[in-house]
Design an enzyme around this catalytic site. Structure first.
Site, mmCIF file in Angstrom:
data_model
loop_
_atom_site.group_PDB
_atom_site.id
_atom_site.type_symbol
_atom_site.label_atom_id
_atom_site.label_comp_id
_atom_site.label_asym_id
_atom_site.label_seq_id
_atom_site.Cartn_x
_atom_site.Cartn_y
_atom_site.Cartn_z
ATOM 1 N N SER A 264 6.705 -17.996 -17.027
ATOM 2 C CA SER A 264 7.696 -17.509 -18.100
ATOM 3 C C SER A 264 9.139 -18.092 -17.651
ATOM 4 O O SER A 264 9.341 -18.674 -16.814
ATOM 5 C CB SER A 264 7.894 -16.196 -18.134
ATOM 6 O OG SER A 264 8.296 -15.639 -16.997
ATOM 7 N N LYS A 265 9.861 -18.088 -19.018
ATOM 8 C CA LYS A 265 11.163 -18.696 -18.941
ATOM 9 C C LYS A 265 11.793 -17.923 -17.659
ATOM 10 O O LYS A 265 12.862 -18.444 -16.916
ATOM 11 C CB LYS A 265 11.764 -18.419 -20.332
ATOM 12 C CG LYS A 265 13.288 -18.679 -20.119
ATOM 13 C CD LYS A 265 13.992 -19.265 -21.556
ATOM 14 C CE LYS A 265 15.242 -19.550 -21.412
ATOM 15 N NZ LYS A 265 16.156 -18.891 -20.656
ATOM 16 N N ARG A 266 11.688 -16.759 -17.699
ATOM 17 C CA ARG A 266 12.009 -15.959 -16.590
ATOM 18 C C ARG A 266 12.067 -16.359 -15.180
ATOM 19 O O ARG A 266 12.936 -16.456 -14.360
ATOM 20 C CB ARG A 266 11.934 -14.399 -16.850
ATOM 21 C CG ARG A 266 13.077 -13.454 -16.493
ATOM 22 C CD ARG A 266 12.733 -11.947 -17.008
ATOM 23 N NE ARG A 266 11.627 -11.708 -17.741
ATOM 24 C CZ ARG A 266 10.519 -11.046 -17.353
ATOM 25 N NH1 ARG A 266 10.844 -10.415 -16.056
ATOM 26 N NH2 ARG A 266 9.741 -10.601 -18.174
#
Ligand code: GLU
Length: 511
Positions: A264-266
């Protein structure tokens, strides 16, 4: 044989995720290999999720990556328009066809009614709380209401959606080129909305209608779309398009570096690596993200890294030109299991591609950095610097960042090196060395080395003992490329100045 026509069909809901670039790449490779067409279709029917600038971002990202589009919003083509929001009347017409043939129906249920249905299903112990064959006959739709009431509701402007009528009790088969046969029972599927109350089609209707009309031969897309595929198969059948149904290939997920779950971007933010191809500023939140391009990844290195996330050539070869990939790529060699996203590997590819560039090509990167800094430098000097820095850089900007001493004399000196290596012997040698250089009429790396050998042997001090101190005085740091070459590049006068400055400013530690 049917012409290969593939499409990349992103929704402009934000920046393009790196996984989307891989999807586009696989589509592109198949298209090129089979002398087919690569289509870019913008799926922008969800007005609520539309993000201004996202479409442009997608187009620019693909262009940067070198993924060329044959037909699309910019290129045009025989099946234009390629932006779904401009194809609205078409979807209406096809929804009508499904209504007429009994494969779809009008539904008038309000949010509250839908909520009540879900509650009832839940309290009855049903594991599914969906609008489906199990519940549709209890709802307010054109299957349960008399025709004149349906007409009245429509005429009076009551909001409605058009739902697909999933057939009762049957197995839906789908042959995925990567996963093999996928079988889903129709009782697992819900009566998906095809047309929303705003008159816009949903993804499912627009996607299937367009794949059919655009004569798509292969649907190559992310695994997250696999659950939708049985519905799409049923749609093809209901339209009577079974013969023209594309082949499906659902690509494996990109996983976090440790293999635990979807990337994920996180995760990327936390670990400090990019996840979008280009810089992106979210117009809603104002949040900015750095792209692979701006982080110094070369597009060809990034593609080489991406192609191997899920596909393998069946050999040990790792570095591929685009021509080789076009030749070797095959959907059969894509694995079902997710691929770990290892940014170190991406960096490794970048290093390999940088090293394969000529010194003159690399010099362009360095000159661009220097221009930004307002530093002038001859092309020859830049080429020379690149020739010795090449093996030591991971990104083009390192030429400047790690080679700053080629342009600016150090005023600070790496503490740990000074502590260990700056001593009385070093001072003795450097003092004599500076003088000997001054006397010498010539100066280049060979001369610099010869003089150093001469001075150290005269003083009876081994070169190895003082070399780090000399490097420190010239560059300010303890590591770097060949020191004699550095001295040749910066030149005699600068070498003398730097040694003088170091002798005056570096103090012997602990002595
Ligand atoms: N619009 C969908 C997306 O955003 C396309 C999925 C597909 O390729 O069918 O990914």
């Amino acid at each position: 044989m049917k012409e290969v026509r593939v499409r990349f069909a992103p929704s402009p809901t934000g920046a393009l995720h790196i996984g989307g670039v891989r999807t586009a790449l696989y589509n592109f490779l198949l298209a090129r290999q089979q002398k087919g067409k690569m289509i870019l279709r913008i799926e922008d029917t969800d007005q609520n999720r539309y993000v201004p600038g996202a479409e442009d971002y997608i187009i620019q990202s693909l262009a940067w990556a070198g993924i060329k589009i044959d037909e699309g919003v910019v290129e045009g083509g025989p099946y234009a328009p390629y932006r779904q929001s401009e194809r609205k009347p078409l979807y209406k017409q096809y929804a009508q066809q499904l209504l007429d043939t009994g494969h779809a129906y009008y539904a008038f249920d309000t949010e509250g009614e839908l909520e009540r249905m879900r509650e009832q299903q839940k309290s009855a112990g049903s594991d599914q709380q969906q609008y489906s064959s199990a519940t549709r006959m209890q709802m307010r739709n054109s299957l349960t209401l008399p025709p004149d009431e349906v007409n009245k509701l429509i005429d009076s402007g009551t909001p409605y959606v058009i739902r697909f009528k999933i057939p009762d009790n049957e197995e839906v088969h789908l042959n995925d080129l990567i996963r093999g046969e996928v079988v889903v029972h129709s009782s697992q599927l819900d009566d998906k909305v095809l047309m929303k109350s705003d008159g816009m089609p949903t993804y499912h209707l627009a996607n299937v209608v367009d794949d059919y009309l655009m004569k798509i031969s292969h649907v190559i897309r992310g695994e997250e779309w696999l659950p939708s595929a049985p519905l799409h198969v049923l749609l093809y059948r209901s339209f009577g398009w079974e013969q023209d149904m594309p082949q499906f290939a659902h690509l494996p997920l990109l996983l976090k570096p440790d293999g635990n779950g979807k990337l994920s971007k996180r995760d990327a933010d936390r670990m400090g690596f990019p996840i979008f191809p280009l810089n992106w500023t979210d117009p809603k939140t104002g949040e900015s993200s750095k792209g692979f391009r701006e982080s110094g990844y070369l597009p060809e290195a990034l593609l080489n890294f991406l192609v191997l996330l899920g596909w393998n050539p069946g050999t040990d070869q790792e570095i591929f030109t685009m021509e080789e990939l076009i030749k070797l790529f095959s959907l059969e060699r894509i694995s079902k299991s997710g691929a770990k996203f290892d940014i170190h590997k991406a960096q490794w590819f970048n290093e390999q591609y940088l090293r394969s560039k000529s010194d003159a090509e690399l010099a362009e990167f360095l000159l661009a950095s220097l221009q930004k800094e307002g530093i002038s430098c001859s092309h020859d000097k830049a080429v020379k610097i690149c020739s010795i820095m090449k093996e030591r850089i991971s990104f083009p900007q390192h030429l400047w960042e790690h080679g700053i001493y080629f342009f600016r004399a150090p005023i600070q000196f790496e503490e740990s090196v000074a502590t260990k290596k700056w001593n009385a012997d070093a001072i003795k040698v450097l003092t004599a060395y500076r003088e000997a250089i001054e006397q010498s009429s010539q100066f280049d790396s060979t001369v610099a080395k010869a003089i150093l050998e001469q001075v150290t042997s005269q003083l009876g001090i081994g070169i190895g003992k003082i070399l780090q101190a000399l490097r420190l005085s010239i560059t300010g740091v303890g590591g770097g490329p060949d020191l004699m070459m550095i001295m040749e590049i910066i030149g005699k006068a600068e070498v003398m100045n730097r040694i003088s400055y170091a002798l005056e400013n570096i103090k012997i530690k602990g002595g």
